[in-house]
Design an enzyme around this catalytic site. Structure first.
Site, PDB file in Angstrom:
ATOM      1  CD1 TRP A 138      -2.111  -2.087   0.268  1.00  0.00           C
ATOM      2  CD2 TRP A 138      -3.009  -1.301   2.159  1.00  0.00           C
ATOM      3  NE1 TRP A 138      -3.161  -2.905   0.598  1.00  0.00           N
ATOM      4  CE2 TRP A 138      -3.739  -2.443   1.751  1.00  0.00           C
ATOM      5  CE3 TRP A 138      -3.395  -0.640   3.331  1.00  0.00           C
ATOM      6  CZ2 TRP A 138      -4.835  -2.940   2.477  1.00  0.00           C
ATOM      7  CZ3 TRP A 138      -4.480  -1.132   4.050  1.00  0.00           C
ATOM      8  CH2 TRP A 138      -5.187  -2.267   3.614  1.00  0.00           C
ATOM      9  CE  LYS A 139       4.309   1.285  -4.485  1.00  0.00           C
ATOM     10  NZ  LYS A 139       5.014   1.715  -5.673  1.00  0.00           N
TER      11      LYS A 139
ATOM     12  CD  GLU B   6       8.099   3.113  -4.501  1.00  0.00           C
ATOM     13  OE1 GLU B   6       7.574   2.929  -3.396  1.00  0.00           O
ATOM     14  OE2 GLU B   6       7.499   2.948  -5.584  1.00  0.00           O
TER      15      GLU B   6
ATOM     16  CB  SER C  93       2.843  -1.383 -14.179  1.00  0.00           C
ATOM     17  OG  SER C  93       3.489  -0.169 -13.858  1.00  0.00           O
TER      18      SER C  93
ATOM     19  N   GLY D 165       1.557  -2.701  -6.323  1.00  0.00           N
ATOM     20  CA  GLY D 165       1.422  -1.397  -5.674  1.00  0.00           C
ATOM     21  C   GLY D 165       0.050  -0.815  -5.945  1.00  0.00           C
ATOM     22  N   GLY D 166      -0.042   0.008  -6.985  1.00  0.00           N
ATOM     23  CA  GLY D 166      -1.263   0.760  -7.291  1.00  0.00           C
ATOM     24  C   GLY D 166      -2.533  -0.072  -7.263  1.00  0.00           C
TER      25      GLY D 166
HETATM   26  C1  PEP Z   1       5.565  -1.905  -6.031  1.00  0.00           C
HETATM   27  O1  PEP Z   1       5.491  -0.899  -5.359  1.00  0.00           O
HETATM   28  O2  PEP Z   1       6.194  -2.866  -5.575  1.00  0.00           O
HETATM   29  C2  PEP Z   1       4.908  -1.933  -7.327  1.00  0.00           C
HETATM   30  C3  PEP Z   1       5.125  -2.966  -8.091  1.00  0.00           C
HETATM   31  O3  PEP Z   1       4.112  -0.870  -7.657  1.00  0.00           O
HETATM   32  P1  PEP Z   1       3.123  -0.774  -8.937  1.00  0.00           P
HETATM   33  O4  PEP Z   1       2.336  -2.061  -8.972  1.00  0.00           O
HETATM   34  O5  PEP Z   1       2.266   0.416  -8.656  1.00  0.00           O
HETATM   35  O6  PEP Z   1       3.975  -0.619 -10.135  1.00  0.00           O
END
Ligand code: PEP
Length: 256
Positions: free
Chosen positions: A10-11, A99, A215, A236-237
């Site tokens: 969820w960051k 990140e 993604s 992530g998203g």
């Molecule tokens: C992540 O943060 O590990 C990630 C893969 O983000 P996203 O799916 O948004 O690219």
């Protein structure tokens, strides 16, 4: 066959109330059959861990944190220890996310220290590795990923390898809407598996789950999760959208 793992990162999103709302929505969409075949893990921000832990208790959904400190305890203002994560109900922790490597200058050696601290507190670890766009264009991505993997796994007792998951996350694919092609993903997953086999043995490599991240969404999940050597996804998203997140877990379950 290794059990698939669908992990949501969820960051730095959602406060306490919103975390509770999202957790309840996810819980409401998971049917017990899904969890028989696929592990589902959610990794909220630190402040929401205890609350989320209470909500998912006995549901079979797993809880993880997004980071930890490499020391056991002490004068490290603002930091979180492995035992604190355990006491909040965590089973997993993500280490070495790109990140953190980028914005907090985490090195391979620091990642290794965090992995060792997590393991010694009986946390399972998702170790993130992956190349930047520049490293791919310079054709040094294989050596970058091999080094990240080798250093992250340094000094791990072989019997603890069962608690390690590796997430291959090309930095250029995270949050950008770009994906690695399935054959690129399979190539790197094989590289990571071979690296683990070189350090440990075939048994450790055979049991090592390797996720793809970058993604992943409801439209591309099936193709990525079907690629050779992919044992799940770090998301992530799309993990903030309960319908999409559970749909992706269902796709993983169908492939099992
Ligand atoms: C992540 O943060 O590990 C990630 C893969 O983000 P996203 O799916 O948004 O690219």
């Amino acid at each position: 066959m290794r059990r698939k793992l669908i992990a949501g990162n969820w960051k730095m999103n959602l406060g306490l109330n919103e975390s509770g709302v999202l957790t309840r929505k996810i819980l409401g969409k998971v049917n017990p059959g899904l969890l028989k075949k696929t592990d589902i893990l959610i990794c909220p921000p630190f402040v929401s861990l205890a609350l989320v832990s209470g909500i998912i208790k006995d549901s079979g959904i797993k809880l993880g944190a997004q980071n930890l400190h490499y020391e056991k305890d002490g004068a490290y203002t603002g930091e979180i220890s492995a035992s604190m994560l355990k006491s909040a109900g965590c089973e997993y922790v993500i280490v070495g996310h790109s990140e953190r490597r980028k914005y907090f200058h985490e090195t391979n050696n620091l990642v290794n220290k965090k992995v060792l601290q997590a393991l010694s507190n009986d946390l399972k670890v998702i170790v993130c590795v992956g190349e930047t766009l520049q490293e791919r264009e310079d054709d040094i991505f294989e050596s970058i990923i091999t080094e990240q993997t080798e250093v992250a796994l340094k000094d791990i007792p072989s019997e603890k390898m069962i608690d390690i998951v590796i997430a291959y996350e090309p930095v250029w694919a995270i949050g950008t809407g770009l994906n690695a092609a399935p054959e690129q993903v399979s190539h790197i997953h094989a590289l990571i598996g071979n690296t683990a086999e070189d350090i440990f043995d075939k048994n450790a490599a055979d049991n090592l789950r390797i996720l793809y991240g970058g993604s992943v969404n409801k439209d591309n999940a099936k193709e990525i999760l079907s690629a050779c050597g992919v044992d799940g996804a770090l998301i992530g998203g799309a993990s903030l959208k309960p319908d999409d997140f559970i749909f992706i877990a269902e796709q993983a379950s169908d492939i099992n």
